[in-house]
Design an enzyme around this catalytic site. Structure first.
Site, PDB file in Angstrom:
ATOM      1  N   ASP A  51      53.927  85.245  -4.292  1.00  0.00           N
ATOM      2  CA  ASP A  51      53.998  85.366  -2.836  1.00  0.00           C
ATOM      3  C   ASP A  51      55.293  86.022  -2.364  1.00  0.00           C
ATOM      4  O   ASP A  51      56.224  86.209  -3.150  1.00  0.00           O
ATOM      5  CB  ASP A  51      53.823  83.986  -2.175  1.00  0.00           C
ATOM      6  CG  ASP A  51      54.553  82.873  -2.919  1.00  0.00           C
ATOM      7  OD1 ASP A  51      55.526  83.170  -3.630  1.00  0.00           O
ATOM      8  OD2 ASP A  51      54.146  81.705  -2.790  1.00  0.00           O
ATOM      9  N   ASN A 100      53.143  69.397   0.646  1.00  0.00           N
ATOM     10  CA  ASN A 100      51.831  69.295   1.305  1.00  0.00           C
ATOM     11  C   ASN A 100      50.686  69.701   0.364  1.00  0.00           C
ATOM     12  O   ASN A 100      49.543  69.815   0.786  1.00  0.00           O
ATOM     13  CB  ASN A 100      51.801  70.168   2.561  1.00  0.00           C
ATOM     14  CG  ASN A 100      51.998  71.644   2.246  1.00  0.00           C
ATOM     15  OD1 ASN A 100      52.146  72.015   1.077  1.00  0.00           O
ATOM     16  ND2 ASN A 100      51.981  72.481   3.265  1.00  0.00           N
ATOM     17  N   HIS A 145      50.470  72.628  -1.328  1.00  0.00           N
ATOM     18  CA  HIS A 145      50.192  74.071  -1.468  1.00  0.00           C
ATOM     19  C   HIS A 145      50.571  74.566  -2.863  1.00  0.00           C
ATOM     20  O   HIS A 145      51.471  74.021  -3.508  1.00  0.00           O
ATOM     21  CB  HIS A 145      50.858  74.901  -0.356  1.00  0.00           C
ATOM     22  CG  HIS A 145      52.346  75.056  -0.442  1.00  0.00           C
ATOM     23  ND1 HIS A 145      53.145  75.174   0.671  1.00  0.00           N
ATOM     24  CD2 HIS A 145      53.201  75.157  -1.503  1.00  0.00           C
ATOM     25  CE1 HIS A 145      54.400  75.339   0.289  1.00  0.00           C
ATOM     26  NE2 HIS A 145      54.466  75.314  -1.009  1.00  0.00           N
ATOM     27  N   GLU A 203      48.059  77.113   1.970  1.00  0.00           N
ATOM     28  CA  GLU A 203      48.374  75.890   2.694  1.00  0.00           C
ATOM     29  C   GLU A 203      47.113  75.050   2.931  1.00  0.00           C
ATOM     30  O   GLU A 203      46.009  75.607   2.988  1.00  0.00           O
ATOM     31  CB  GLU A 203      48.984  76.248   4.060  1.00  0.00           C
ATOM     32  CG  GLU A 203      50.268  77.077   3.998  1.00  0.00           C
ATOM     33  CD  GLU A 203      51.502  76.250   3.640  1.00  0.00           C
ATOM     34  OE1 GLU A 203      51.416  75.317   2.831  1.00  0.00           O
ATOM     35  OE2 GLU A 203      52.585  76.579   4.179  1.00  0.00           O
TER      36      GLU A 203
END
Ligand code: F6R
Length: 242
Positions: free
Chosen positions: A68, A137, A139, A144
């Site tokens: 990313d 979270n 990811h 996400e």
């Protein structure tokens, strides 16, 4: 079945992970290596550099793909993932510059950039081994939690939790980019092997959720349960709820 390994310390996690990459490169010198950024892999990159300096491995024939990049940041921006990879690994080892691939965050046409990156992944892939971290979270890459997930490379609006977590790398939270370009879950899943590293007590809750073996788009890492060759290496503090 995910293979779980619990090591005493982040350093031992890094050593074990580096040995796995070393073995991969010994078995196949032209390996396509998938890399991640963030705090977790920093020690791992340090280990790879040490192995390289000890002449225990060479990246000369390898290719690399990163997961990313932040939207809007130039490769020379100190918080860009281009800059991170250059500083933490590439400038210290013998990768051929022409074999290093990252999505570009500073483009006018993101749709075209996603297509370009996917085409490169098809041309050079599949990735032999993909390194992952995990967000608090759940990811992986910047996929996400959401009602739906997008399989290929795409632009994602970053979660508030991710922005807060990553604010530590910027001088203030307002400077954290609000979006990023990320490989999708399909590309990650197409890697032959996946190696996820998680260290520190702040990852304990999400690892406990991942251990439950339920798959949900609200926990993107849970899709790793569908892959045949995933290894997770974590330290004792990240595993404290097992
Ligand atoms: C980074 C990436 C992210 C991180 C994750 C954990 O390229 O794709 O998924 O791996 O946010 O980050 P750290 O290691 O900083 O806790």
């Amino acid at each position: 079945m995910i293979k779980w390994h619990i090591e005493k310390s982040p350093n031992e996690v890094a050593v074990k992970a580096a040995m796995i990459y070393r073995q991969q490169i010994m078995d196949k010198p032209q390996s396509v290596l998938g890399f991640a950024t963030g705090s977790t892999p920093e020690l791992f990159y340090r280990e790879l550099i040490m192995l390289y300096q000890d002449r225990q491995l060479s990246f000369k024939e390898c290719k690399s793909f990163n997961l990313d990049e932040y939207c809007g940041l130039n490769p020379s921006h100190r918080q860009s993932y281009h800059y991170y990879m250059e500083e933490k690994l590439f400038k210290h080892v013998d990768f051929d510059d022409g074999h290093i691939y990252l999505p570009h965050g500073n483009v006018d046409d993101y749709h075209r950039e996603c297509k370009r990156y996917d085409a490169l992944l098809i041309e050079h892939g599949p990735i032999d081994i993909q390194l992952l971290g995990i967000g608090r979270n759940g990811h992986i890459g910047f996929n996400e939690p959401n009602d739906v997930l997008i399989p290929s490379t795409h632009v994602v609006h970053l979660d508030d939790k991710t922005i807060k977590d990553n604010a530590r790398f910027f001088s203030c939270e307002d400077l954290v980019p609000k979006s990023a370009i990320t490989m999708g879950l399909k590309t990650i899943q197409q890697s032959n092997k996946i190696l996820l590293l998680a260290t520190g007590p702040e990852k304990a809750e999400i690892l406990k959720a991942l251990r439950s073996e339920k798959i949900s788009t609200q926990l993107p890492a849970s899709f790793l349960h569908l892959h045949a060759d995933v290894t997770i290496i974590c330290d004792e503090s990240a595993a404290k709820h097992f």
